[in-house]
Design an enzyme around this catalytic site. Structure first.
Site, PDB file in Angstrom:
ATOM      1  N   ASP A   1       0.815  -1.156  -0.071  1.00  0.00           N
ATOM      2  CA  ASP A   1       0.070   0.037  -0.157  1.00  0.00           C
ATOM      3  C   ASP A   1       0.856   1.053   0.008  1.00  0.00           C
ATOM      4  O   ASP A   1       1.936   1.206   0.526  1.00  0.00           O
ATOM      5  CB  ASP A   1      -1.048   0.004   1.154  1.00  0.00           C
ATOM      6  CG  ASP A   1      -0.293   0.042   2.530  1.00  0.00           C
ATOM      7  OD1 ASP A   1       0.748  -0.491   2.613  1.00  0.00           O
ATOM      8  OD2 ASP A   1      -0.528   0.852   3.360  1.00  0.00           O
TER       9      ASP A   1
ATOM     10  N   GLU B   1       0.193  -1.173   5.569  1.00  0.00           N
ATOM     11  CA  GLU B   1       1.259  -0.826   6.571  1.00  0.00           C
ATOM     12  C   GLU B   1       1.106   0.793   6.939  1.00  0.00           C
ATOM     13  O   GLU B   1       1.142   1.199   8.061  1.00  0.00           O
ATOM     14  CB  GLU B   1       2.516  -0.959   5.872  1.00  0.00           C
ATOM     15  CG  GLU B   1       4.056  -0.721   6.798  1.00  0.00           C
ATOM     16  CD  GLU B   1       4.220   0.468   6.916  1.00  0.00           C
ATOM     17  OE1 GLU B   1       5.217   1.044   7.742  1.00  0.00           O
ATOM     18  OE2 GLU B   1       4.000   1.539   6.060  1.00  0.00           O
ATOM     19  N   GLU B   2       0.783   1.387   5.912  1.00  0.00           N
ATOM     20  CA  GLU B   2       0.663   2.973   6.042  1.00  0.00           C
ATOM     21  C   GLU B   2      -0.505   3.350   6.984  1.00  0.00           C
ATOM     22  O   GLU B   2      -0.491   4.453   7.652  1.00  0.00           O
ATOM     23  CB  GLU B   2       0.448   3.528   4.623  1.00  0.00           C
ATOM     24  CG  GLU B   2       1.817   3.398   3.815  1.00  0.00           C
ATOM     25  CD  GLU B   2       2.866   4.215   4.048  1.00  0.00           C
ATOM     26  OE1 GLU B   2       2.820   4.783   5.088  1.00  0.00           O
ATOM     27  OE2 GLU B   2       3.995   4.045   3.353  1.00  0.00           O
TER      28      GLU B   2
END
Length: 407
Positions: free
Chosen positions: A84, A177-178
């Site tokens: 992502d 992850e973001e």
């Protein structure tokens, strides 16, 4: 060294919108990440001839194995990057390739924005190199498409050069992850390695095994709305309560005033009316004691305000998000020392600094797989001024190859 298709891979990945969505409840949070894993990365892994390639619907990870080709190299090492991209426009990414950068201003397409060394002195580190930038209308996605491209390129190089002896390699490409939830459902047993690295760092030489410990604080302030003309002694303005709460936090503990090993309290949003207001904070620190003290300060202020009003005017909920992975990794520094030694062998100066943030490796380390972070090359990440050096990406591939072939 130069690697065929590294640049082509990165550009192809970067053009695909894989932005995550913090408001979604599914895993991954966007279908585009699933499509990227199944329609782009999985066929490439199959073409490279990796084994045990599988997509885990339970957590959104695409996992594959390159078996060892030397019985003397018994380690099982993982490499992880996230699919992502951050909370900035990722639709219609159109990268620019600047060959032999001359140190001047780089116009970002026709957007009117520029990469100017006066604003970004880090550009001076890249004179003569090939830079990939945005066109000024989107982010680039080097965080972390560069990491994915580097891992894929390392795998391709090993398959094309079987004389390079290496240990067993496990790769994992994960989602979200973001927005801080990518590793929440990570399957340690399925990944099955001795240790791993996230390839998710920034400039050349970054090697990180310390992250923040992190918590989120959500506050609801309860007011009492009456006509302002007759409000004396009756009105309780929830917005003023939110302001009063904020003003009791240490003024010097804000992100814009801290660096290095200093923690902070960050007010992310404040919304509301006279009747009800909401504040959202993130709390960050490196040391366990000071992390706990920060959370205690929030509670003490809320308790004091409620006591002053004689009733609950402030509701506070604090949730821990992740912890400093140093607590795990420092018990056995071998993964860090291995990466450091490889970098030094390659003439790269290791830059060992704390991450003023978190990585998937933070949570994965506490799940049982020590997972420090190595550089992937991105600079000015999460926005229109993001760029990456092809030469730094090549050196990241060198480091991956050095790690897996080190006796």
């Amino acid at each position: 060294m130069a690697y065929d298709l590294l640049l082509e891979r990165f550009l192809r990945y970067a053009k695909i919108n894989t932005r995550s969505d913090e408001n979604a409840t599914r895993t991954p949070t966007t279908q585009s990440q699933v499509d990227f894993a199944l329609n782009i990365l999985k066929p490439e892994l199959e073409e490279l001839g990796l084994s045990n390639i599988h997509y885990l619907e339970s957590n959104g990870y695409l996992v594959a194995t390159l078996p060892a080709n030397d019985d003397r190299l018994t380690r099982k090492i993982g490499f992880i990057s996230h699919m992502d991209t951050a909370d900035f426009n990722a639709e219609g990414v159109s990268p620019q390739v600047i060959e032999s950068y001359d140190g001047g201003i780089i116009p970002l397409g026709t957007s009117g924005y520029n990469l100017d060394p006066a604003d970004f002195p880090n550009l001076q580190n890249y004179i003569g190199q090939t830079l990939i930038t945005t066109d000024g209308t989107t982010l680039l996605g080097a965080d972390d498409k560069s990491g994915i491209a580097e891992i894929m390129t390392a795998l391709a190089h090993l398959k094309a050069n079987p004389e390079i002896k290496h240990c067993e390699i496990r790769v994992g490409f994960g989602p979200d992850e973001e927005i801080g939830i990518g590793a929440d459902k990570f399957d340690v047993d399925d990944f099955d390695v001795d240790f791993a690295y996230t390839v998710d760092g920034g400039p050349l030489g970054e090697l990180q095994y310390e992250t923040f410990s992190a918590a989120a604080a959500e506050l609801i302030f309860h007011g009492r709305n009456v006509h302002p003309g007759t409000a004396k002694g009756q009105m309780v303005n929830a917005l003023q309560l939110a302001i009063d709460f904020h003003n009791q936090l240490p003024a010097e503990d804000r992100p814009e005033l801290t660096d290095g090993y200093q923690g902070f309290n960050h007010l992310q949003t404040m919304t509301g009316t006279v009747e009800e207001a909401n504040s959202s904070y993130i709390i960050r620190d490196f040391e366990t004691e000071s992390f706990e003290n920060r959370k205690a300060t929030f509670q003490e202020i809320a308790d004091k305000m409620n006591q002053a009003y004689g009733q609950t005017r402030v509701d506070l909920v604090i949730k821990d998000q992740y912890y400093n992975m140093r607590q795990v990794i420092e018990k056995d520094m071998m993964p860090v020392e291995l990466a450091k030694e490889v970098m030094e062998d390659l003439g790269i100066v290791p830059v060992i600094e704390p991450i003023r943030g978190g990585t998937d490796g933070s949570k994965i380390s506490f799940m049982g797989i020590p997972t420090p972070n190595i550089f992937a090359g991105g600079e000015n990440m999460h926005g229109r001024y993001e760029f990456v050096s092809l030469q730094t990406m090549e050196k990241a591939v060198d480091v991956i190859l050095g790690i897996v072939s080190k006796p």
